[in-house]
Structures are given as C-alpha cells and as structure tokens.
Design a protein around this motif. Structure first.
Motif, PDB file in Angstrom:
ATOM      1  N   ALA A 121       0.833  -1.203   0.000  1.00 54.89           N
ATOM      2  CA  ALA A 121       0.000   0.000   0.000  1.00 54.89           C
ATOM      3  C   ALA A 121       0.870   1.256   0.000  1.00 54.89           C
ATOM      4  O   ALA A 121       0.546   2.252  -0.662  1.00 54.89           O
ATOM      5  CB  ALA A 121      -0.928  -0.007   1.217  1.00 54.89           C
ATOM      6  N   ILE A 122       1.987   1.227   0.717  1.00 55.17           N
ATOM      7  CA  ILE A 122       2.906   2.366   0.721  1.00 55.17           C
ATOM      8  C   ILE A 122       3.494   2.562  -0.676  1.00 55.17           C
ATOM      9  O   ILE A 122       3.604   3.685  -1.170  1.00 55.17           O
ATOM     10  CB  ILE A 122       4.021   2.144   1.763  1.00 55.17           C
ATOM     11  CG1 ILE A 122       3.439   2.165   3.180  1.00 55.17           C
ATOM     12  CG2 ILE A 122       5.109   3.217   1.625  1.00 55.17           C
ATOM     13  CD1 ILE A 122       4.429   1.791   4.258  1.00 55.17           C
ATOM     14  N   LEU A 145      10.496  -2.718  10.825  1.00 55.01           N
ATOM     15  CA  LEU A 145       9.961  -1.373  10.704  1.00 55.01           C
ATOM     16  C   LEU A 145       9.601  -1.045   9.272  1.00 55.01           C
ATOM     17  O   LEU A 145      10.314  -1.414   8.342  1.00 55.01           O
ATOM     18  CB  LEU A 145      11.028  -0.384  11.211  1.00 55.01           C
ATOM     19  CG  LEU A 145      10.743   1.108  11.191  1.00 55.01           C
ATOM     20  CD1 LEU A 145       9.622   1.454  12.167  1.00 55.01           C
ATOM     21  CD2 LEU A 145      12.010   1.882  11.548  1.00 55.01           C
ATOM     22  N   LEU A 146       8.484  -0.331   9.098  1.00 52.56           N
ATOM     23  CA  LEU A 146       8.120   0.271   7.817  1.00 52.56           C
ATOM     24  C   LEU A 146       8.123   1.785   7.979  1.00 52.56           C
ATOM     25  O   LEU A 146       7.625   2.308   8.972  1.00 52.56           O
ATOM     26  CB  LEU A 146       6.718  -0.168   7.371  1.00 52.56           C
ATOM     27  CG  LEU A 146       6.501  -1.613   6.953  1.00 52.56           C
ATOM     28  CD1 LEU A 146       5.040  -1.826   6.569  1.00 52.56           C
ATOM     29  CD2 LEU A 146       7.394  -2.004   5.799  1.00 52.56           C
ATOM     30  N   LEU A 147       8.700   2.467   7.010  1.00 49.72           N
ATOM     31  CA  LEU A 147       8.623   3.921   6.966  1.00 49.72           C
ATOM     32  C   LEU A 147       7.721   4.304   5.798  1.00 49.72           C
ATOM     33  O   LEU A 147       7.948   3.890   4.666  1.00 49.72           O
ATOM     34  CB  LEU A 147      10.000   4.544   6.775  1.00 49.72           C
ATOM     35  CG  LEU A 147      11.026   4.326   7.892  1.00 49.72           C
ATOM     36  CD1 LEU A 147      12.301   5.097   7.588  1.00 49.72           C
ATOM     37  CD2 LEU A 147      10.472   4.743   9.233  1.00 49.72           C
ATOM     38  N   ASP A 148       6.703   5.085   6.086  1.00 51.85           N
ATOM     39  CA  ASP A 148       5.745   5.536   5.080  1.00 51.85           C
ATOM     40  C   ASP A 148       6.058   6.979   4.742  1.00 51.85           C
ATOM     41  O   ASP A 148       5.774   7.900   5.522  1.00 51.85           O
ATOM     42  CB  ASP A 148       4.327   5.402   5.627  1.00 51.85           C
ATOM     43  CG  ASP A 148       3.263   5.746   4.592  1.00 51.85           C
ATOM     44  OD1 ASP A 148       3.631   6.146   3.461  1.00 51.85           O
ATOM     45  OD2 ASP A 148       2.074   5.621   4.907  1.00 51.85           O
ATOM     46  N   GLY A 149       6.695   7.206   3.581  1.00 49.76           N
ATOM     47  CA  GLY A 149       7.109   8.532   3.182  1.00 49.76           C
ATOM     48  C   GLY A 149       8.606   8.699   3.328  1.00 49.76           C
ATOM     49  O   GLY A 149       9.318   7.797   3.781  1.00 49.76           O
ATOM     50  N   ASP A 150       9.081   9.856   2.929  1.00 50.71           N
ATOM     51  CA  ASP A 150      10.503  10.160   3.000  1.00 50.71           C
ATOM     52  C   ASP A 150      10.776  10.990   4.256  1.00 50.71           C
ATOM     53  O   ASP A 150       9.881  11.643   4.789  1.00 50.71           O
ATOM     54  CB  ASP A 150      10.935  10.919   1.744  1.00 50.71           C
ATOM     55  CG  ASP A 150      12.443  10.873   1.511  1.00 50.71           C
ATOM     56  OD1 ASP A 150      13.156  10.299   2.359  1.00 50.71           O
ATOM     57  OD2 ASP A 150      12.901  11.400   0.488  1.00 50.71           O
ATOM     58  N   SER A 151      12.017  10.924   4.710  1.00 53.57           N
ATOM     59  CA  SER A 151      12.385  11.682   5.899  1.00 53.57           C
ATOM     60  C   SER A 151      12.364  13.181   5.582  1.00 53.57           C
ATOM     61  O   SER A 151      12.554  13.564   4.413  1.00 53.57           O
ATOM     62  CB  SER A 151      13.790  11.262   6.351  1.00 53.57           C
ATOM     63  OG  SER A 151      14.711  11.490   5.279  1.00 53.57           O
ATOM     64  N   ALA A 154       8.440  11.087   7.420  1.00 51.99           N
ATOM     65  CA  ALA A 154       7.961   9.711   7.258  1.00 51.99           C
ATOM     66  C   ALA A 154       7.264   9.227   8.531  1.00 51.99           C
ATOM     67  O   ALA A 154       7.689   9.533   9.649  1.00 51.99           O
ATOM     68  CB  ALA A 154       9.130   8.796   6.919  1.00 51.99           C
ATOM     69  N   ARG A 155       6.199   8.472   8.344  1.00 47.40           N
ATOM     70  CA  ARG A 155       5.493   7.873   9.477  1.00 47.40           C
ATOM     71  C   ARG A 155       6.104   6.512   9.779  1.00 47.40           C
ATOM     72  O   ARG A 155       6.322   5.716   8.876  1.00 47.40           O
ATOM     73  CB  ARG A 155       3.999   7.734   9.152  1.00 47.40           C
ATOM     74  CG  ARG A 155       3.299   9.078   9.026  1.00 47.40           C
ATOM     75  CD  ARG A 155       1.838   8.922   8.671  1.00 47.40           C
ATOM     76  NE  ARG A 155       1.670   8.358   7.335  1.00 47.40           N
ATOM     77  CZ  ARG A 155       1.725   9.064   6.216  1.00 47.40           C
ATOM     78  NH1 ARG A 155       1.973  10.362   6.253  1.00 47.40           N
ATOM     79  NH2 ARG A 155       1.558   8.480   5.050  1.00 47.40           N
ATOM     80  N   SER A 167      17.007   4.203  15.796  1.00 46.00           N
ATOM     81  CA  SER A 167      16.495   5.542  16.087  1.00 46.00           C
ATOM     82  C   SER A 167      16.268   6.304  14.794  1.00 46.00           C
ATOM     83  O   SER A 167      16.930   6.049  13.781  1.00 46.00           O
ATOM     84  CB  SER A 167      17.492   6.300  16.968  1.00 46.00           C
ATOM     85  OG  SER A 167      18.651   6.637  16.213  1.00 46.00           O
ATOM     86  N   PRO A 168      15.351   7.278  14.823  1.00 45.22           N
ATOM     87  CA  PRO A 168      15.144   8.100  13.622  1.00 45.22           C
ATOM     88  C   PRO A 168      16.415   8.789  13.159  1.00 45.22           C
ATOM     89  O   PRO A 168      16.650   8.935  11.961  1.00 45.22           O
ATOM     90  CB  PRO A 168      14.086   9.118  14.096  1.00 45.22           C
ATOM     91  CG  PRO A 168      13.357   8.431  15.208  1.00 45.22           C
ATOM     92  CD  PRO A 168      14.393   7.595  15.904  1.00 45.22           C
ATOM     93  N   THR A 169      17.246   9.208  14.101  1.00 42.16           N
ATOM     94  CA  THR A 169      18.488   9.887  13.734  1.00 42.16           C
ATOM     95  C   THR A 169      19.390   8.983  12.907  1.00 42.16           C
ATOM     96  O   THR A 169      20.041   9.425  11.956  1.00 42.16           O
ATOM     97  CB  THR A 169      19.237  10.342  15.000  1.00 42.16           C
ATOM     98  OG1 THR A 169      18.389  11.204  15.757  1.00 42.16           O
ATOM     99  CG2 THR A 169      20.515  11.078  14.638  1.00 42.16           C
TER     100      THR A 169
END
Length: 410
Positions: A121-122, A145-151, A154-155, A167-169
């Motif tokens: 779906a992403i 983990l799934l990231l939806d969108g670009d940094s 991103a969700r 970590s997000p960093t």
C-alpha cells in the motif's frame, strides 16, 4: 519490484489452507560478486519445506532455504544463511552452478504477514517509503519497521519490538539515500548491528492514450509485470469494448482541453510512462505538449519518424506560445518511434517492443544483447554513500561493501 503483492497473497492463501503450518520469510540482504537476484529479493516458505512464492536465486537455493524453515519456525529465531554460489551448490545438490557470487540471506519466522500488504500500500501511494531489517551480531535479525514517506516526515510503523533498537536519527539518512537512489542500503550502525534498508519503489504507471487493439496488448503485457495501467480515450464505445485484464483502469476523455486535468489526477513522476497510441494527430499532439514538460520517465509515440517529427514540431509550437521551452532533457525522454527494434509488426509484437523499451529505460539499461554486455549481467551500480549536510547522495568510484557482523561466540 518488491513483490509484496505476490508474497502477501501466497501467505494469505497458505494461512487459509494450512493454518497450523508456520511460515518463514527469506530476504537476500547482501551479494558479493554476481548473483541472479539482487538484495531485497524475498522467498516465502513454510515449516514443511514448501516454496510458496518469490525467489532469492535462479532456482538453485530455494529448496535448501525451504528445508531450513522448520528449525527457524520451531525456535522462533531468525537465522542468517550464506551461500557461496561458486562452490556450495556442489555440496547442497551434488552439482555446481558455476555462479560468481556469494549470497547472504536472513531467514525469519513470519507469524504475521499483514505488514507485506501494508508495504504494498505504501508503494502504491508513490510518496516514498522503506522496509527496515535489523541484523545483529548473533547471526539473527528481523524485519522490524516500515517507513511511510521520506524523511523527515515519514510515518513509522513498528513491526516488532526490535524497532526500538533503531532511532530516527540513525535510520532517516539511510532511508533517504535508499529512496533517492532507488537502491537498498546495508549500513553498519555499530559493531553489534547493521540495518538493511530497502526502498519501496513505486510500481511503473503506464498511461496508454488510445483504446485500439494495441492498447489491449500493452495492458496484457504490462499487468504481468505488476505495472499500473490506465487506458484513455474520448470514445466510450471503444473503451467499453476493450478486453483488458482485471485492474486496468479505463478513462474517458471528452475533449482535448481535459488532458491537463487528466494528467493532474494520474501519476506523473519518474516512474510514469506514457504511450501515445491514438493514431489521431491532434490527440497525440495535445498529449505530447502536455507530457514533455513533466518529470515523466518515458514518453513514446506510435508511428513513423516523419509523423513523430511533425508531432514534436506541433508540441513545440504549442509550448512556445505558453513560453515553455523544450530542453534536451525533455527530448531525451521522448521515444519516437516507440519501442525496441525487434522486427515484429503485429499489435502484440509492437506492444512487446515498447514494454521492453520502457523496462530498459526505467532500469537505465541500453537494451542490447546480453551476450555483448562487457560487465557482469546481474551487477548493479555500487551502493551510494550516505548524504552529508543535506547534500544529495553520491555514488562511489569503487564498490562499497558492508560486512555483516560476525556472530558472537558466548
């Protein structure tokens, strides 16, 4: 293509028919040298040794990976597998494949397959996204983990508790690099862990203008590749009579001035291809003028070189009146006449030649004979370096490798 549609459907079918049999998922996370499949390839198997969907090789590894699924499912702990394709197959099957690479895989239990449907779906939203797999120093790992969108917007969708280990960093610049370069990245976070970050590359969107027999042939071939196909025409009867596979969208265009509206409502990014097949000069000219300035990956025109030159001249005049200049970059995306020189003349042959050309363009390949290719046929551009200080990702002059951490001996 990530293949999550096929994997999710196979997992759902397996759960329905054999709910008591556990599933496992193998992911190719690194290749040294040449390999038939590239990092990100996946294979769905079950605890009884069945191969259900996907592939991680040309057919030589799937059986052995499936045979190891029972142990992984029984322990609930993933295992990393390494196959030296230059020699290991002699041991496994009693015959050698004479391949030139080493394949590193993660085989993990798959108690919940729903994340693969979410990943698809992403992809379909075409806004960027990644799948993150963590690999630890104990020879295990998990898709976490799934990231939806670009940094940085991103969700985050954690899939397992191991998602807390990244970590997000740390992950955001890696994910951004993977999305920008459309290539998986294997990156060492520390001496104890690495992450494999795979971009959720949008499926190719093919817009066929003109609902003739040729459009049907285009649709049938493109759908088998997982492309999203839309056929547009101003003649409702022809659209309705067209025999196309399930999932192909039909869109009626009532007048030429609706071209811009249609394009604004359809994908129009670098993973989009437009094939002008109407055989009507005014229609093709209007679409050519509308599509050339857009950041599309491909625009193809059916017909002769003379007709293509006339269409281009008409499009240039239309754009000049709006003070839009056709640049060399715009011209580079135009393929007229459409297709590779395969020699066929039937609608199916022409569609095959055009679809093959689009596939080559989207992979930045010259579409020549593989026997004449000087470099390895399965090799790809080296993994790019991570961006620094907001600069765009760059590719190294020498191939980079990320060594997987050696399992600890306790």
């Amino acid at each position: 293509m990530n293949g999550f549609v096929e994997l999710a459907r196979a997992a759902a079918a397996a759960r329905q028919s054999r709910p008591q049999v556990a599933l496992a998922l193998a992911t190719l996370v690194q290749v040294d040298g040449s390999s038939y499949r590239q990092p990100g390839a996946r294979l769905l198997v079950d605890a009884e040794g069945r191969v259900l969907a996907g592939a991680v090789s040309g057919g030589c590894l799937e059986g052995d990976v499936a045979a190891r699924a029972a142990a992984v499912c029984a322990t609930g702990r993933a295992a990393r597998l390494t196959y030296d394709l230059r020699a290991d197959l002699e041991t496994i099957w009693g015959l050698g494949a004479a391949c030139d690479g080493i394949a590193h895989l993660l085989l993990e239990p798959l108690p919940d397959w729903q994340w693969m449907a979410e990943a698809e779906a992403i992809r379909a939203r075409r806004q960027g996204g990644t799948v993150v797999t963590i690999l630890d120093a104990h020879g295990s790992g998990t898709t976490c983990l799934l990231l939806d969108g670009d940094s940085p917007s991103a969700r985050w969708h954690p899939l397992t508790d191991d998602a807390r280990l990244v970590s997000p960093t740390d992950v955001a610049p890696i994910a951004h690099t993977a999305i920008r370069t459309v290539m998986p990245v294997l990156h060492a976070l520390s001496n104890d862990a690495s992450v494999f970050v795979e971009p959720l590359v949008a499926p190719i969107a093919l817009h066929c203008v003109g609902a003739g027999r040729g459009a049907a042939a285009f649709a049938h071939i493109a759908v088998t590749l997982g492309w999203h196909v839309t056929i547009l025409d101003h003649r409702p009867a022809m659209l309705e009579a067209l025999e196309v596979p399930e999932g192909v969208h039909r869109r009626q265009m009532r007048q030429l001035d609706a071209v811009q509206t249609a394009l604004s409502e359809l994908p129009h990014d670098a993973r989009t291809a437009v094939a002008l097949l109407s055989h009507m000069f005014d229609v093709d000219a209007a679409w050519l003028a509308a599509t050339l300035p857009l950041p599309l990956g491909y625009v193809g025109v059916l017909g002769s070189r003379k007709r293509a030159a006339q269409l281009l001249a008409s499009a240039e005049a239309t754009l000049a009146a709006s003070q839009v200049e056709i640049t060399p970059r715009h011209r580079h995306k135009l393929h007229a006449p459409i297709g590779l020189d395969l020699g066929g003349e039937s609608p199916a042959s022409i569609a095959l030649a055009a679809i093959a050309e689009i596939e080559a363009v989207m992979h930045a390949r010259p579409a020549g004979f593989l026997r004449e290719r000087q470099s390895p046929i399965h090799s790809r551009t080296p993994t790019p370096t991570l961006p620094e200080d907001g600069r765009a990702p760059t590719s190294p002059t020498q191939p980079l490798r990320c060594e997987l951490p050696e399992p600890r001996v306790d």
